[in-house]
Design a protein around this motif. Structure first.
Motif, PDB file in Angstrom:
ATOM      1  N   GLY A 257      -3.475  -7.952  56.827  1.00 39.18           N
ATOM      2  CA  GLY A 257      -3.979  -7.488  55.542  1.00 39.18           C
ATOM      3  C   GLY A 257      -4.623  -8.610  54.739  1.00 39.18           C
ATOM      4  O   GLY A 257      -4.758  -9.749  55.181  1.00 39.18           O
ATOM      5  N   THR A 258      -5.022  -8.271  53.520  1.00 43.02           N
ATOM      6  CA  THR A 258      -5.687  -9.228  52.637  1.00 43.02           C
ATOM      7  C   THR A 258      -4.698 -10.292  52.162  1.00 43.02           C
ATOM      8  O   THR A 258      -3.591  -9.974  51.743  1.00 43.02           O
ATOM      9  CB  THR A 258      -6.277  -8.509  51.417  1.00 43.02           C
ATOM     10  OG1 THR A 258      -7.192  -7.501  51.873  1.00 43.02           O
ATOM     11  CG2 THR A 258      -7.002  -9.490  50.499  1.00 43.02           C
ATOM     12  N   LEU A 259      -5.109 -11.521  52.235  1.00 42.33           N
ATOM     13  CA  LEU A 259      -4.240 -12.617  51.810  1.00 42.33           C
ATOM     14  C   LEU A 259      -4.143 -12.687  50.286  1.00 42.33           C
ATOM     15  O   LEU A 259      -5.108 -12.357  49.584  1.00 42.33           O
ATOM     16  CB  LEU A 259      -4.771 -13.946  52.350  1.00 42.33           C
ATOM     17  CG  LEU A 259      -4.608 -14.155  53.855  1.00 42.33           C
ATOM     18  CD1 LEU A 259      -5.424 -15.360  54.321  1.00 42.33           C
ATOM     19  CD2 LEU A 259      -3.142 -14.343  54.217  1.00 42.33           C
ATOM     20  N   PRO A 260      -3.012 -13.159  49.749  1.00 41.00           N
ATOM     21  CA  PRO A 260      -2.863 -13.317  48.293  1.00 41.00           C
ATOM     22  C   PRO A 260      -3.473 -14.648  47.855  1.00 41.00           C
ATOM     23  O   PRO A 260      -2.783 -15.668  47.757  1.00 41.00           O
ATOM     24  CB  PRO A 260      -1.340 -13.289  48.101  1.00 41.00           C
ATOM     25  CG  PRO A 260      -0.802 -13.864  49.372  1.00 41.00           C
ATOM     26  CD  PRO A 260      -1.763 -13.471  50.459  1.00 41.00           C
ATOM     27  N   TYR A 261      -4.756 -14.636  47.556  1.00 41.99           N
ATOM     28  CA  TYR A 261      -5.486 -15.882  47.328  1.00 41.99           C
ATOM     29  C   TYR A 261      -4.887 -16.715  46.194  1.00 41.99           C
ATOM     30  O   TYR A 261      -4.852 -17.948  46.264  1.00 41.99           O
ATOM     31  CB  TYR A 261      -6.958 -15.572  47.039  1.00 41.99           C
ATOM     32  CG  TYR A 261      -7.606 -14.711  48.084  1.00 41.99           C
ATOM     33  CD1 TYR A 261      -7.667 -15.123  49.423  1.00 41.99           C
ATOM     34  CD2 TYR A 261      -8.139 -13.461  47.763  1.00 41.99           C
ATOM     35  CE1 TYR A 261      -8.248 -14.315  50.392  1.00 41.99           C
ATOM     36  CE2 TYR A 261      -8.724 -12.653  48.727  1.00 41.99           C
ATOM     37  CZ  TYR A 261      -8.773 -13.079  50.035  1.00 41.99           C
ATOM     38  OH  TYR A 261      -9.341 -12.275  51.000  1.00 41.99           O
ATOM     39  N   GLU A 262      -4.427 -16.040  45.141  1.00 40.20           N
ATOM     40  CA  GLU A 262      -3.857 -16.777  44.014  1.00 40.20           C
ATOM     41  C   GLU A 262      -2.561 -17.475  44.417  1.00 40.20           C
ATOM     42  O   GLU A 262      -2.274 -18.599  43.947  1.00 40.20           O
ATOM     43  CB  GLU A 262      -3.621 -15.838  42.820  1.00 40.20           C
ATOM     44  CG  GLU A 262      -2.553 -14.784  43.008  1.00 40.20           C
ATOM     45  CD  GLU A 262      -3.026 -13.550  43.778  1.00 40.20           C
ATOM     46  OE1 GLU A 262      -2.251 -12.570  43.819  1.00 40.20           O
ATOM     47  OE2 GLU A 262      -4.152 -13.556  44.325  1.00 40.20           O
TER      48      GLU A 262
END
Length: 401
Positions: A257-262
């Motif tokens: 899934g999408t990584l937690p960039y923050e």
């Protein structure tokens, strides 16, 4: 080498509340630069990774900076750095990945010194695969691993040895390289829980002998997430179940899934903060980390000595179970005739936070016949001599109740 405690503590807003924190093994307080990095990334502009818009490039930079920072911290290539939500999640994932290659008659070796996150995923994967679980026991007198039991557990059928680099309750640091070398002699992989170890020492994954190494940035001033580090060549041989259109490159194939960039940006800022505590003359981030963490080790060792001397002065009512010759500044203790939870509540009323529990060290408590809950005191970079004295004063007043 020296850390300026006052200058360091000024970066932690949580300390403005007058609390003395001794719960670092469960998660440290966060310095302002880490929180600022999270906020700056989250408010962007930010979108999914890409190479066209500014928002895409910000996301891409958050990922590449994260991998570079943890490559420096753990001494692995950047494409050997895998993000995870927690060490437990990563270990469950990799227990499933690796168990695909196991068959009936194979064996794995686990340690009774470990947090349950490096035990139960392997036990459950072994049960599904029909694989035998063998154990490394604890020498209760020394609070160390019984290496004789390790030798008895090891065999040509061993596929994996899972062991901690440092116990999250006792602080015990087993001779990891010796264990890894013996495991490699029989062809086994070595999976290391480095969550507690990484908070106190500069990590060199290859030098430790670890094939797969996990740690959690929130144990060393970062946000809540985890990292798995390994040689990219090893990761290339492991094939997880994944979505068809998702990347099959290493390490992306393990990040679902999408990584937690923050969060990645905050984790990167934590590494940079550690490197800046006492950077010395180093020109690379790895060199600055080595110098700073060397200073941190001396700072924590002095505080641990002060704490242990003070506990001895309180008499025999307090039993410290952390006795290994090589250990982190983490002490597990019980109080004769008293409940550890009552001690926790008493200390908390004095704004001294030291938790009571078994801290997911299920096998350790059973092997050492320890009553749960017990009181755990763990030192972190922002602790001071005044904190230690407040803790000792609080324990002294509890004993008089």
């Amino acid at each position: 080498m020296a850390i300026d405690p006052n200058a360091l503590r000024a970066h932690f807003p949580a300390l403005d509340h007058g609390l003395a924190f001794f719960d670092g093994p469960g998660g440290t307080q966060t310095p302002r630069p880490v929180a600022d990095a999270v906020a700056a990334t989250l408010t962007g502009p930010l979108s999914n990774r890409g190479v066209v818009s500014r928002s895409e490039l910000n996301a891409e930079r958050a990922v590449t900076d994260f991998r570079a920072a943890y490559a420096d911290l753990l001494h692995v290539p950047a494409d050997g750095v895998v993000h995870g939500r927690s060490a437990t999640q990563l270990t469950y994932d990799f227990s499933r990945h690796l168990a695909k290659g196991w068959k009936a008659g194979d064996e794995i070796v686990l340690s009774r010194l470990d947090h349950d996150s490096n035990v139960r995923p392997w036990v459950q994967a072994a049960g599904r695969a029909g694989v035998t679980v063998r154990w490394i026991d604890i020498d209760g007198e020394r609070a160390e691993l019984d290496l004789g039991s390790f030798e008895r557990a090891l065999s040509p059928r061993t596929r994996l040895v899972a062991v901690t680099a440092a116990s999250n309750v006792l602080g015990t640091k087993p001779p990891l390289r010796r264990i890894a070398d013996r495991a490699h002699e029989v062809g086994a992989l070595v999976y290391v829980d480095g969550v507690h170890y990484t908070a106190h020492h500069l990590v060199d994954v290859p030098a430790l002998g670890a094939d797969l190494f996990v740690c959690s940035p929130y144990k060393f001033l970062g946000p809540h997430c985890a990292v798995l580090a390994a040689a990219p060549e090893l990761l290339e041989t492991i094939h997880p179940d994944k979505l068809e259109p998702s990347p099959d490159t290493v390490p992306e194939r393990f990040e679902f899934g999408t990584l937690p960039y923050e969060i990645l940006a905050g984790a990167t800022a934590a590494v940079d903060f550690l490197a800046a505590m006492d950077p010395g003359p180093g020109t690379t981030r790895r060199e600055r980390l080595a110098h700073a963490l060397g200073s941190l080790h001396e700072h924590e060792r002095a505080l641990r000595t002060r704490l242990e001397d003070g506990l001895r002065a309180l008499g025999d009512a307090i039993t410290v179970h952390s006795k290994a010759a090589d250990r982190t500044p983490t002490l597990l203790m019980t109080i004769e005739g008293r409940e550890a939870r009552d001690a926790q509540v008493h200390l908390a009323a004095l704004d001294v936070l030291a938790p009571a529990g078994s801290f997911y060290a299920y096998e350790t408590f059973a092997a050492m016949k320890l009553e749960s809950p017990a009181l755990r005191v763990g030192l972190a970079p922002y602790n001071s001599a005044d904190d230690v004295d407040r803790l000792l004063k609080g324990l002294s007043s509890f004993l008089l109740l």
